[in-house]
Design an enzyme around this catalytic site. Sequence first.
Site, PDB file in Angstrom:
ATOM      1  N   ASP A 204       4.083  15.344  -8.172  1.00 52.68           N
ATOM      2  CA  ASP A 204       3.284  14.137  -7.975  1.00 52.68           C
ATOM      3  C   ASP A 204       4.140  12.944  -8.436  1.00 52.68           C
ATOM      4  OD1 ASP A 204       1.017  12.339  -7.856  1.00 52.68           O
ATOM      5  OD2 ASP A 204       0.916  12.522 -10.042  1.00 52.68           O
TER       6      ASP A 204
ATOM      7  N   ASP B 163       2.733   9.095  -9.149  1.00 49.07           N
ATOM      8  CA  ASP B 163       2.090   8.144 -10.062  1.00 49.07           C
ATOM      9  C   ASP B 163       1.475   8.867 -11.248  1.00 49.07           C
ATOM     10  OD1 ASP B 163       2.491   5.634  -8.622  1.00 49.07           O
ATOM     11  OD2 ASP B 163       1.370   6.676  -7.056  1.00 49.07           O
TER      12      ASP B 163
ATOM     13  N   GLU C 116       0.506   3.349 -13.103  1.00 50.75           N
ATOM     14  CA  GLU C 116      -0.801   2.817 -12.706  1.00 50.75           C
ATOM     15  C   GLU C 116      -1.187   1.539 -13.440  1.00 50.75           C
ATOM     16  OE1 GLU C 116      -2.199   3.598 -10.118  1.00 50.75           O
ATOM     17  OE2 GLU C 116      -2.037   5.722  -9.682  1.00 50.75           O
TER      18      GLU C 116
ATOM     19  N   GLY D  63      -5.502   6.577  -3.366  1.00 49.09           N
ATOM     20  CA  GLY D  63      -5.101   5.751  -2.219  1.00 49.09           C
ATOM     21  C   GLY D  63      -5.544   4.315  -2.421  1.00 49.09           C
TER      22      GLY D  63
ATOM     23  N   ASN E 252       6.899   3.027  -1.917  1.00 57.32           N
ATOM     24  CA  ASN E 252       6.744   2.982  -3.379  1.00 57.32           C
ATOM     25  C   ASN E 252       7.514   4.117  -4.049  1.00 57.32           C
ATOM     26  OD1 ASN E 252       4.919   0.957  -2.830  1.00 57.32           O
ATOM     27  ND2 ASN E 252       3.104   2.136  -3.361  1.00 57.32           N
TER      28      ASN E 252
HETATM   29  C1  XBP Z   1      -1.800   7.799  -7.035  1.00 53.51           C
HETATM   30  C2  XBP Z   1      -2.680   6.962  -6.221  1.00 53.51           C
HETATM   31  C3  XBP Z   1      -2.154   5.848  -5.435  1.00 53.51           C
HETATM   32  C4  XBP Z   1      -1.703   4.633  -6.231  1.00 53.51           C
HETATM   33  C5  XBP Z   1      -1.659   3.425  -5.330  1.00 53.51           C
HETATM   34  O1  XBP Z   1      -1.229   8.801  -6.261  1.00 53.51           O
HETATM   35  O2  XBP Z   1      -3.861   7.233  -6.137  1.00 53.51           O
HETATM   36  O3  XBP Z   1      -3.186   5.446  -4.593  1.00 53.51           O
HETATM   37  O4  XBP Z   1      -2.599   4.339  -7.272  1.00 53.51           O
HETATM   38  O5  XBP Z   1      -0.789   3.612  -4.287  1.00 53.51           O
HETATM   39  P1  XBP Z   1      -0.353  10.039  -6.853  1.00 53.51           P
HETATM   40  P2  XBP Z   1      -1.033   2.977  -2.827  1.00 53.51           P
HETATM   41  O6  XBP Z   1      -0.701  10.243  -8.298  1.00 53.51           O
HETATM   42  O7  XBP Z   1      -0.759  11.188  -5.960  1.00 53.51           O
HETATM   43  O8  XBP Z   1       1.090   9.685  -6.638  1.00 53.51           O
HETATM   44  O9  XBP Z   1      -1.619   1.612  -3.037  1.00 53.51           O
HETATM   45  O10 XBP Z   1       0.342   2.929  -2.183  1.00 53.51           O
HETATM   46  O11 XBP Z   1      -2.001   3.886  -2.104  1.00 53.51           O
HETATM   47 MG    MG Z   2      -0.759  11.175 -10.245  1.00 52.38          MG
END
Ligand code: XBP
Ligand code: MG
Length: 254
Positions: free
Chosen positions: A9, A11, A18, A52, A128
Amino acid sequence: MTLAAFVFDVDGTLADTERDGHRVAFNQAFAEAGLDWHWDVALYGKLLAVTGGKERMRHYLDRYRPDWARPADLDGLIARLHAAKTRYYTALLAKGGIPLRSGVARLLREARSAGIRLAIATTTTPENVTALIEHALTPEAVGWFEVIAAGDVVPAKKPAPDIYRYALDKLGLAPETCLAFEDSKNGLRAARAAGLRTVITVNDYTRDQDFTDAVLVLDQFGEPQQPFHVLGSRMPLNGARMFDLSLARVLAGE
Ligand code: XBP
Ligand code: MG
């Protein structure tokens, strides 16, 4: 089963993106558009229940701003806001604004030298991911990942298993040969539903979530001088102080 690949993963797992990354970029995009939307740290924690960025903005309106007058083309507004947010977010990364978490770079390098294949399965926008890897690690490191499965490439985002299934399909591997790395309940549900054993590294937003379905729960991967703390484990760790390949092989059942 021989360990063949790590699926990460992004983020919260590769980096704490975040609170001081995505959240700040959303607020910059809202301000630029002249909107009175502002996501403080606590509200953002609640909004993270929806994965998302585009989906999260829609959820915010539905849940917290039911009286806000929607424009006829709400989809268009959300798409424009999201593009601006991605611009602000990647600019922050380009300034070196967000480092990788403890032990991430070490673990990636160890995996590469041992021939463990690397992939990414994330909800975030593809640019990103590349911006984070380029600026927090090195530009060449983007090429370390055989598969970068990201964003809208599958219709259903985490907790649906689709993004993990997509990554496994591109790798041509069965889930039992891989380990997934996640930081959140939604991510764990996605990886588990795709059949992957999952290691969790928690962060401030996810620390109190239910990770009973994970094979190991840590506060971080750790470094020789910065050992991890174990928050939950399915097996004895025999005094391990950081997450490395020998521990990964044990967890994979080698
Ligand atoms: C984390 C998310 C993402 C980001 C925002 O995803 O939920 O939506 O917060 O990114 P992960 P976008 O932990 O699966 O990487 O605005 O580009 O959607
Ligand atoms: Mg995550």
